[in-house]
Scaffold this active site. Structure first.
Site, PDB file in Angstrom:
ATOM      1  N   CYS A   2      52.984  36.339  32.677  1.00 53.16           N
ATOM      2  CA  CYS A   2      53.570  35.899  31.416  1.00 53.16           C
ATOM      3  C   CYS A   2      53.986  34.429  31.513  1.00 53.16           C
ATOM      4  CB  CYS A   2      54.795  36.702  30.993  1.00 53.16           C
ATOM      5  SG  CYS A   2      54.459  38.447  30.798  1.00 53.16           S
ATOM      6  N   ARG A  28      48.605  32.594  32.760  1.00 59.03           N
ATOM      7  CA  ARG A  28      49.616  33.512  33.281  1.00 59.03           C
ATOM      8  C   ARG A  28      49.541  34.897  32.640  1.00 59.03           C
ATOM      9  NH1 ARG A  28      53.412  30.475  35.995  1.00 59.03           N
ATOM     10  NH2 ARG A  28      54.785  32.270  36.021  1.00 59.03           N
ATOM     11  N   TRP A  74      51.253  39.275  29.887  1.00 55.18           N
ATOM     12  CA  TRP A  74      50.430  40.147  30.722  1.00 55.18           C
ATOM     13  C   TRP A  74      51.217  41.452  30.796  1.00 55.18           C
ATOM     14  CZ3 TRP A  74      50.705  42.944  35.302  1.00 55.18           C
ATOM     15  CH2 TRP A  74      49.464  43.358  35.833  1.00 55.18           C
ATOM     16  N   ASN A  98      59.773  36.603  31.197  1.00 55.10           N
ATOM     17  CA  ASN A  98      58.753  36.786  32.223  1.00 55.10           C
ATOM     18  C   ASN A  98      59.434  37.443  33.414  1.00 55.10           C
ATOM     19  OD1 ASN A  98      56.681  36.513  34.104  1.00 55.10           O
ATOM     20  ND2 ASN A  98      57.263  34.423  34.624  1.00 55.10           N
ATOM     21  N   GLY A  99      58.920  38.608  33.836  1.00 59.73           N
ATOM     22  CA  GLY A  99      59.518  39.317  34.975  1.00 59.73           C
ATOM     23  C   GLY A  99      59.587  40.797  34.687  1.00 59.73           C
ATOM     24  N   GLU A 476      35.392  37.429  50.308  1.00 60.91           N
ATOM     25  CA  GLU A 476      35.756  36.611  49.158  1.00 60.91           C
ATOM     26  C   GLU A 476      34.604  36.574  48.143  1.00 60.91           C
ATOM     27  OE1 GLU A 476      38.236  35.551  47.781  1.00 60.91           O
ATOM     28  OE2 GLU A 476      37.568  33.934  46.474  1.00 60.91           O
ATOM     29  N   LYS A 480      34.944  37.699  44.219  1.00 60.83           N
ATOM     30  CA  LYS A 480      34.630  36.782  43.117  1.00 60.83           C
ATOM     31  C   LYS A 480      33.705  37.455  42.102  1.00 60.83           C
ATOM     32  CE  LYS A 480      36.802  34.505  43.374  1.00 60.83           C
ATOM     33  NZ  LYS A 480      38.041  33.994  43.825  1.00 60.83           N
ATOM     34  N   GLU A 483      35.543  40.290  40.142  1.00 60.65           N
ATOM     35  CA  GLU A 483      36.584  39.752  39.281  1.00 60.65           C
ATOM     36  C   GLU A 483      36.031  39.236  37.945  1.00 60.65           C
ATOM     37  OE1 GLU A 483      38.363  36.510  41.391  1.00 60.65           O
ATOM     38  OE2 GLU A 483      40.276  36.739  40.384  1.00 60.65           O
ATOM     39  N   HIS A 499      27.483  53.721  59.543  1.00 66.17           N
ATOM     40  CA  HIS A 499      28.440  54.785  59.863  1.00 66.17           C
ATOM     41  C   HIS A 499      28.885  55.530  58.605  1.00 66.17           C
ATOM     42  CE1 HIS A 499      28.545  53.687  64.051  1.00 66.17           C
ATOM     43  NE2 HIS A 499      28.644  52.416  63.678  1.00 66.17           N
ATOM     44  N   LYS A 598      46.550  34.730  36.344  1.00 63.19           N
ATOM     45  CA  LYS A 598      46.444  33.815  37.484  1.00 63.19           C
ATOM     46  C   LYS A 598      47.606  33.984  38.459  1.00 63.19           C
ATOM     47  CE  LYS A 598      44.585  30.097  39.387  1.00 63.19           C
ATOM     48  NZ  LYS A 598      43.368  30.453  40.107  1.00 63.19           N
TER      49      LYS A 598
HETATM   50  O1  M6R Z   1      48.691  32.226  43.861  1.00 67.19           O
HETATM   51  P1  M6R Z   1      48.248  33.027  45.032  1.00 67.19           P
HETATM   52  O2  M6R Z   1      47.267  32.304  45.897  1.00 67.19           O
HETATM   53  O3  M6R Z   1      49.402  33.546  45.856  1.00 67.19           O
HETATM   54  O4  M6R Z   1      47.503  34.270  44.410  1.00 67.19           O
HETATM   55  C1  M6R Z   1      47.062  35.336  45.201  1.00 67.19           C
HETATM   56  C2  M6R Z   1      46.035  36.165  44.458  1.00 67.19           C
HETATM   57  O5  M6R Z   1      46.596  36.750  43.327  1.00 67.19           O
HETATM   58  C3  M6R Z   1      44.844  35.309  44.034  1.00 67.19           C
HETATM   59  O6  M6R Z   1      44.281  34.679  45.148  1.00 67.19           O
HETATM   60  C4  M6R Z   1      43.755  36.169  43.335  1.00 67.19           C
HETATM   61  O7  M6R Z   1      43.242  37.095  44.236  1.00 67.19           O
HETATM   62  C5  M6R Z   1      42.688  35.220  42.814  1.00 67.19           C
HETATM   63  N1  M6R Z   1      42.953  34.889  41.450  1.00 67.19           N
HETATM   64  C6  M6R Z   1      41.324  35.778  42.910  1.00 67.19           C
HETATM   65  O8  M6R Z   1      40.379  34.855  42.489  1.00 67.19           O
END
Ligand code: M6R
Length: 603
Positions: A2, A28, A74, A98-99, A476, A480, A483, A499, A598
């Site tokens: 948020c 956010r 969010w 936010n929280g 990673e 990606k 996501e 396995h 994010k």
């Molecule tokens: O802000 P941060 O690096 O602590 O965020 C951690 C994860 O939420 C973040 O890396 C998330 O996995 C990415 N948006 C993925 O692309």
């Protein structure tokens, strides 16, 4: 998650300031949005399901207003509906939040017994009703906020307006970020400086259990006892257009293409820091173990760091997901260094893990992108990555900046411990120097990835395989793709597939792999042949030219030969572009994938 914004201004443009600010905060959370502003001696609220665009359609921009608050959500408590969108209003109080209010159910029951009727499913409406209840008792907002802070458990960054004070915004904070921006004739509150950069780069950071009273020409700060406190004014070095999309179709693409620049800046800054701060380097070299603690992509950067620190600096490293680490037995002592890796510097689990570690007096280092973020301010020592603002939810340039930072740490510690020969040092330093050019060369071949994407986009399952460092990188790559393209993918160590998981391999499950380690390459290729024998098309990233004759491989991406210290970055570029181009062919919402945000500021 948020984003919140507020403005008190003399120029009557509060509504456009709020909407413009919300656009910058959408990273956010973006499932609903709303604003509340002072108009005709009352408070008008406009809310909408969906992104800011939908809200804008409902707002009359010709309305003049001197004060307002806004929110992009969010969803945590209650679905993403207009009704659950913020701002919420109870009696004389209107708030955005936010929280998470952890004790909201108990508070809700108590308030219901007093006759309060709730319109939404949110914890925020309960917080709003509680503020209104205290205000009815005290008729004084300072006293109201002090009582509120005592009663609430959980995290909150709140902007509140009281109907009796139409020229004032109250800002309250605990465990969620909040800053107060200042300029002549108008003052702001925001979750992030980017939301107000077009108006000011001067700001104050609110700390936990503090609150602020903001009007167009004053900002006053208080601690939880209601005593006025002085705060240090800060100046952001970012400019308003550092977070623009420029000529790119998506922020993600722009951020991928920025990597030659962001990595050059990170290499220069971190090298200088480690060269000049010799006592820091000696200390880093002295730890008997390192725990790297992070979430998501940042944790994947940690996996690369583990490989480099163990292989070259001879320090055992454990890489831990913050959400697990914070609740488990960790065998910590002052000889262990805990490194928190975070782009945003405000991820709730990483921050909580950090707090837990600090309570045990364990040394901490942060690798953080956002200057002055909670994690950056809480660690014993911070190294800032120089990725610049990363807006796309899917991390690309922040990830590679984290990786290069860990790589430079491994290199510097290995040098400090005399573990590298002179010739090796020369080669590695040359690689760091040439890295931006090598990345630019890879980025020039976008058409290759478009072609791969047209082969991948219609599949519903894709496997990512690798061994050692390649396995760390593939994790990673797999995240990606999932996501942003919504294609299910699994990442496996190449040798582990047989396995059990190989039962899933068919001609309908493409395999993406990397083989960049001369000792392990033959083994990886054997594992890939096992998948090819079951019909899987194989896309291989390698720096080993001799592998390019193998007919079982569908498509090669050939990398230049380098040391391990920059190789992870070179493997990452094709993985980022494969995910991006695949999501593009599928027509996905690349910068704002469904269900994500994010900054993950909830547990
Ligand atoms: O802000 P941060 O690096 O602590 O965020 C951690 C994860 O939420 C973040 O890396 C998330 O996995 C990415 N948006 C993925 O692309």
């Amino acid at each position: 998650m948020c984003g919140i914004i507020g403005v008190a201004t003399k120029n009557k443009q509060a509504i456009s300031i709020l909407l413009e600010g919300l656009e910058h905060l959408q990273y956010r959370g973006y499932d609903s949005a709303g604003i509340a502003f002072i108009h005709n001696n009352g408070i008008q609220i406009i809310k909408s399901q969906g992104q800011i665009e939908a809200l804008k359609q409902k707002v009359d921009l010709t309305i003049n207003s001197n004060l307002g608050i806004g929110h992009t959500r969010w969803a945590t408590h209650g679905r993403a509906t207009t009704n659950n969108a913020h701002p919420h209003q109870c009696g004389k109080i209107t708030i955005v939040h936010n929280g998470i209010i952890e004790n909201y159910l108990t508070l809700k029951e108590e308030l219901q017994q007093k006759g309060c009727v709730f319109q939404s499913d949110t914890d925020t409406e309960v917080a709003c009703a509680l503020l209104d209840d205290y205000y009815a008792q005290y008729q004084d907002m300072k006293q109201t906020i002090r009582q509120f802070m005592k009663a609430i458990q959980g995290s909150y960054a709140i902007a509140a307006i009281c109907m009796d004070e139409p020229n004032t915004i109250y800002a309250i904070k605990k465990d969620s970020p909040l800053l107060i921006g200042t300029s002549s004739n108008q003052n702001f509150i925001a979750s992030d400086i980017q939301a107000i950069l077009m108006h000011t780069n001067h700001y104050y950071l609110l700390d936990d259990l503090e609150f602020a009273i903001i009007t167009a020409d004053s900002t006053l700060f208080y601690n939880q006892d209601g005593i006025e406190i002085m705060k240090e004014e800060k100046e952001a070095s970012l400019s308003a257009n550092s977070a623009s999309k420029a000529c790119y179709e998506h922020y993600m693409l722009k951020e991928i293409y920025e990597q030659p620049t962001t990595l050059k800046a990170t290499i220069e800054t971190v090298t200088k820091l480690l060269k000049t701060n010799t006592s820091l380097l000696s200390r880093l070299a002295s730890y008997k173990r390192i725990d790297i603690v992070a979430c998501g992509t940042a944790m994947h950067a940690g996996l690369v760091g583990k490989y480099l620190l163990e292989t070259y600096a001879h320090i055992p490293v454990s890489v831990e997901l913050a959400s697990e680490y914070r609740y488990k037995q960790n065998f910590l002592d002052p000889q262990v260094l805990v490194i928190i890796v975070s782009q945003s510097g405000e991820t709730a689990d990483s921050l909580a893990a950090l707090k837990m570690v600090k309570e045990k007096h364990i040394p901490t280092l942060g690798i953080v992108n956002v200057v002055d973020s909670c994690i950056a301010r809480s660690v014993d020592y911070v190294i800032y990555t120089q990725a610049g603002p990363e807006i796309a939810v899917a991390s690309t340039k922040a990830y590679t900046a984290q990786v290069i930072c860990l790589s430079l740490l491994a290199f510097s510690i290995a040098k400090q411990k005399n573990l590298l020969a002179e010739t090796q040092i020369e080669m590695i330093e040359k690689d760091f120097e040439q890295l931006p050019e090598l990345i630019s060369a890879l980025l020039a071949n976008r058409d290759d990835y478009k072609q791969i994407a047209t082969n991948l986009y219609s599949h519903s399952d894709i496997f990512y395989l690798g061994r050692g460092l390649d396995y760390a990188l593939m994790q990673e790559g797999s995240l990606k793709l999932k996501e942003i393209s919504y294609i299910h993918s699994e990442c496996y160590p190449a040798g582990e597939l047989k396995h059990g998981t190989i039962s899933l391999i068919t001609e309908k499950t493409p395999v993406i792999a990397s083989a960049t380690n001369s000792i392990l390459d033959d083994k990886t290729i054997s594992n890939l042949k096992e998948t090819a024998a079951r019909g899987a098309p194989i896309y291989l990233i390698t720096n080993n030219v001799s592998l390019s004759n193998d007919p079982s491989i569908t498509k090669y991406i050939l990398l230049p030969s380098t040391t391990d210290f920059v190789l992870p970055i070179l493997v990452s570029i094709p993985l980022q572009l494969i995910a991006y181009e695949t999501a593009l062919v599928k027509g996905c919402s690349i910068d704002k994938p469904r269900n994500l945000a994010k900054s993950v500021t909830v547990e």
